[in-house]
Design an enzyme around this catalytic site. Structure first.
Site, PDB file in Angstrom:
ATOM      1  N   SER A 162      62.851  -6.253  10.834  1.00 17.55           N
ATOM      2  CA  SER A 162      62.377  -6.127   9.461  1.00 17.55           C
ATOM      3  C   SER A 162      63.303  -5.183   8.721  1.00 17.55           C
ATOM      4  O   SER A 162      63.810  -4.229   9.311  1.00 17.55           O
ATOM      5  CB  SER A 162      60.951  -5.554   9.475  1.00 17.55           C
ATOM      6  OG  SER A 162      60.143  -6.159   8.501  1.00 17.55           O
ATOM      7  N   LYS A 200      52.231 -20.013   8.589  1.00 18.86           N
ATOM      8  CA  LYS A 200      52.087 -21.005   7.532  1.00 18.86           C
ATOM      9  C   LYS A 200      52.525 -20.388   6.216  1.00 18.86           C
ATOM     10  O   LYS A 200      52.471 -19.159   6.100  1.00 18.86           O
ATOM     11  CB  LYS A 200      50.646 -21.527   7.429  1.00 18.86           C
ATOM     12  CG  LYS A 200      49.555 -20.468   7.411  1.00 18.86           C
ATOM     13  CD  LYS A 200      49.461 -19.458   6.316  1.00 18.86           C
ATOM     14  CE  LYS A 200      49.284 -19.980   4.922  1.00 18.86           C
ATOM     15  NZ  LYS A 200      49.014 -18.813   3.970  1.00 18.86           N
ATOM     16  N   ASP A 258      49.386 -20.763  -1.488  1.00 20.02           N
ATOM     17  CA  ASP A 258      49.551 -19.955  -0.264  1.00 20.02           C
ATOM     18  C   ASP A 258      48.213 -19.862   0.483  1.00 20.02           C
ATOM     19  O   ASP A 258      48.151 -20.202   1.664  1.00 20.02           O
ATOM     20  CB  ASP A 258      50.134 -18.574  -0.583  1.00 20.02           C
ATOM     21  CG  ASP A 258      50.300 -17.759   0.686  1.00 20.02           C
ATOM     22  OD1 ASP A 258      51.311 -17.935   1.381  1.00 20.02           O
ATOM     23  OD2 ASP A 258      49.391 -16.968   1.010  1.00 20.02           O
ATOM     24  N   ILE A 300      50.654  -9.619   7.285  1.00 22.34           N
ATOM     25  CA  ILE A 300      50.041 -10.439   8.334  1.00 22.34           C
ATOM     26  C   ILE A 300      50.536 -10.035   9.716  1.00 22.34           C
ATOM     27  O   ILE A 300      49.781 -10.106  10.702  1.00 22.34           O
ATOM     28  CB  ILE A 300      50.246 -11.955   8.072  1.00 22.34           C
ATOM     29  CG1 ILE A 300      49.236 -12.764   8.879  1.00 22.34           C
ATOM     30  CG2 ILE A 300      51.658 -12.411   8.364  1.00 22.34           C
ATOM     31  CD1 ILE A 300      47.803 -12.516   8.548  1.00 22.34           C
TER      32      ILE A 300
HETATM   33  P1  NAP Z   1      54.342  -9.645   3.254  1.00 21.23           P
HETATM   34  O1  NAP Z   1      53.312  -8.572   3.401  1.00 21.23           O
HETATM   35  O2  NAP Z   1      55.182  -9.675   2.031  1.00 21.23           O
HETATM   36  O3  NAP Z   1      55.251  -9.550   4.571  1.00 21.23           O
HETATM   37  C1  NAP Z   1      56.374 -10.366   4.777  1.00 21.23           C
HETATM   38  C2  NAP Z   1      57.503  -9.499   5.294  1.00 21.23           C
HETATM   39  O4  NAP Z   1      58.674 -10.320   5.430  1.00 21.23           O
HETATM   40  C3  NAP Z   1      57.880  -8.420   4.310  1.00 21.23           C
HETATM   41  O5  NAP Z   1      57.168  -7.224   4.577  1.00 21.23           O
HETATM   42  C4  NAP Z   1      59.368  -8.247   4.521  1.00 21.23           C
HETATM   43  O6  NAP Z   1      59.592  -7.188   5.412  1.00 21.23           O
HETATM   44  C5  NAP Z   1      59.831  -9.524   5.186  1.00 21.23           C
HETATM   45  N1  NAP Z   1      60.776 -10.257   4.330  1.00 21.23           N
HETATM   46  C6  NAP Z   1      61.965 -10.761   4.701  1.00 21.23           C
HETATM   47  N2  NAP Z   1      62.592 -11.343   3.686  1.00 21.23           N
HETATM   48  C7  NAP Z   1      61.794 -11.208   2.622  1.00 21.23           C
HETATM   49  C8  NAP Z   1      61.907 -11.582   1.272  1.00 21.23           C
HETATM   50  N3  NAP Z   1      62.979 -12.241   0.800  1.00 21.23           N
HETATM   51  N4  NAP Z   1      60.882 -11.281   0.433  1.00 21.23           N
HETATM   52  C9  NAP Z   1      59.806 -10.621   0.875  1.00 21.23           C
HETATM   53  N5  NAP Z   1      59.645 -10.231   2.169  1.00 21.23           N
HETATM   54  C10 NAP Z   1      60.639 -10.518   3.021  1.00 21.23           C
HETATM   55  O7  NAP Z   1      53.693 -11.082   3.378  1.00 21.23           O
HETATM   56  P2  NAP Z   1      52.472 -11.517   4.300  1.00 21.23           P
HETATM   57  O8  NAP Z   1      51.212 -11.461   3.523  1.00 21.23           O
HETATM   58  O9  NAP Z   1      52.541 -10.828   5.607  1.00 21.23           O
HETATM   59  O10 NAP Z   1      52.811 -13.073   4.445  1.00 21.23           O
HETATM   60  C11 NAP Z   1      53.870 -13.533   5.262  1.00 21.23           C
HETATM   61  C12 NAP Z   1      53.553 -14.945   5.697  1.00 21.23           C
HETATM   62  O11 NAP Z   1      52.308 -14.914   6.401  1.00 21.23           O
HETATM   63  C13 NAP Z   1      53.351 -15.914   4.503  1.00 21.23           C
HETATM   64  O12 NAP Z   1      53.893 -17.163   4.821  1.00 21.23           O
HETATM   65  C14 NAP Z   1      51.845 -16.003   4.362  1.00 21.23           C
HETATM   66  O13 NAP Z   1      51.423 -17.253   3.857  1.00 21.23           O
HETATM   67  C15 NAP Z   1      51.405 -15.835   5.814  1.00 21.23           C
HETATM   68  N6  NAP Z   1      50.025 -15.336   5.941  1.00 21.23           N
HETATM   69  C16 NAP Z   1      49.614 -14.234   5.234  1.00 21.23           C
HETATM   70  C17 NAP Z   1      48.287 -13.827   5.322  1.00 21.23           C
HETATM   71  C18 NAP Z   1      47.757 -12.613   4.575  1.00 21.23           C
HETATM   72  O14 NAP Z   1      46.547 -12.352   4.647  1.00 21.23           O
HETATM   73  N7  NAP Z   1      48.578 -11.834   3.883  1.00 21.23           N
HETATM   74  C19 NAP Z   1      47.396 -14.525   6.130  1.00 21.23           C
HETATM   75  C20 NAP Z   1      47.869 -15.586   6.872  1.00 21.23           C
HETATM   76  C21 NAP Z   1      49.187 -15.982   6.764  1.00 21.23           C
HETATM   77  P3  NAP Z   1      60.922  -6.310   5.251  1.00 21.23           P
HETATM   78  O15 NAP Z   1      61.054  -5.962   3.793  1.00 21.23           O
HETATM   79  O16 NAP Z   1      60.664  -5.123   6.123  1.00 21.23           O
HETATM   80  O17 NAP Z   1      62.044  -7.190   5.723  1.00 21.23           O
END
Ligand code: NAP
Length: 308
Positions: A37, A90, A168, A15
């Site tokens: 990150s 969120k 989620d 995101i």
């Molecule tokens: P994601 O791709 O997994 O990205 C989250 C990032 O947070 C990871 O790349 C990681 O980066 C970091 N992180 C730090 N501690 C972590 C841990 N213990 N486990 C996993 N990652 C960790 O997730 P995302 O889809 O971007 O979602 C993140 C948030 O945005 C969530 O709350 C989600 O509900 C919200 N969101 C997502 C979307 C969507 O379409 N995906 C849409 C709207 C909102 P490093 O490994 O580099 O630290």
């Protein structure tokens, strides 16, 4: 406002890349000052692999927190303690207790806290809220069915405790619901289908009630392949309003209404700039309360193991 607000993006994942970085780049009220990150990197700004060293040694910048919800509370409290204005993706935290602590800490420290609900800024949502405000609603049904493999590829955290599973995306629908239909909403019954190799549901069906005994339902499912469904169907007697595509499309009594282009994340950042400038916070937790209540009242049913 005296110049752009320096902001650091924390948690450079899906995101952050898809929405936050482009929205910041397009908004003259913000200047990207750093990225934090463990693995992700952003070109052209200082990168930190650890949040504490960013807070200690990095630029004095607001924080846009894009990490998964279960790792938020300590990061939020550290950012607030360091006097940083804070915007969080969120769901705002993994539990009600955590977000209440975060809200209290931000208030005590006098920093801006914006607990965002991006779906509330979908272009059809405000018109739906106005339509509902002028009517007696007789029922409302949410159908939020998507393909987890398409939207969360390789994200293990969604299946872990505190990862929300199908809530989620489902909480996005609940954030629209609680915005267009203000007032108490009670979960009457819930059925949560949990894969045998996961800790969070892959599907959930909720029966709820709003003020005036209005029946509400939600059907969340992560197993839908092909066309995806993010719809909210509202009835007021013979009249009918439909939000589709997560609130990007609005239909009233079968006629499509022009609501303009999708602008969720640009609007979130405009709102964050307003809040920072006014030294205010925006922290509604009502969507999270419904998820918590569904988990408290839900009947768990084991289902097939899930493999990405
Ligand atoms: P994601 O791709 O997994 O990205 C989250 C990032 O947070 C990871 O790349 C990681 O980066 C970091 N992180 C730090 N501690 C972590 C841990 N213990 N486990 C996993 N990652 C960790 O997730 P995302 O889809 O971007 O979602 C993140 C948030 O945005 C969530 O709350 C989600 O509900 C919200 N969101 C997502 C979307 C969507 O379409 N995906 C849409 C709207 C909102 P490093 O490994 O580099 O630290």
């Amino acid at each position: 406002m005296a110049g752009p607000i320096p902001v650091a993006v924390v948690g450079v994942g899906k995101i952050a890349r898809d929405q936050h970085l482009p929205a910041i780049a397009a908004n003259p009220d913000f200047l990207l000052a750093a990225a934090v990150s463990r693995h992700g990197k952003v070109e052209g700004v200082p990168n930190f692999t650890d949040f504490e060293s960013f807070l200690r040694d990095g630029p004095m910048a607001a924080v846009s927190l894009c990490t998964p919800p279960d790792v938020r509370v300590e990061m939020c409290l550290a950012a607030i303690e360091a006097g940083r204005d804070l915007m969080i993706e969120k769901p705002p935290a993994a539990t009600l207790g955590e977000i209440e602590t975060i809200i209290a800490a931000a208030k005590a420290k006098g920093v801006t806290l914006f607990a965002t609900w991006h779906s509330r800024f979908a272009p059809g949502v405000e018109a739906a809220r106005e339509w509902i405000a002028r009517r007696e609603i007789t029922r409302l049904d949410i159908v939020w069915r998507e393909d987890v493999r398409r939207w969360h590829p390789g994200q293990d955290w969604i299946w872990q405790p505190g990862g929300f599973g199908v809530f989620d995306p489902g909480i996005n629908a609940l954030s629209i619901l609680t915005h267009i239909l203000p007032g108490p909403i009670h979960v009457q019954a819930a059925e949560l289908e949990v894969p045998s190799n996961a800790f969070t549901p892959i599907a959930a069906r909720l029966r709820m009630q709003a003020r005036g005994h209005v029946p509400l339902s939600a059907d969340f499912d992560w197993r839908q392949e092909g066309p995806q469904t993010w719809s909210i169907l509202v009835e007021a007697g013979d009249e009918r309003l439909e939000l589709h595509m997560g609130g990007a499309e609005l239909t009233i009594d079968g006629r499509r209404v022009d609501v303009g282009p999708e602008q969720e994340y640009p609007t979130i950042y405009r709102r964050f700039a307003e809040l920072v400038s006014a030294r205010k916070s925006d922290t509604d937790i009502s969507p999270l309360r419904i998820v918590a209540d569904a988990c408290l009242k839900g009947r768990q049913v084991a289902t097939d193991a899930f493999h990405d």
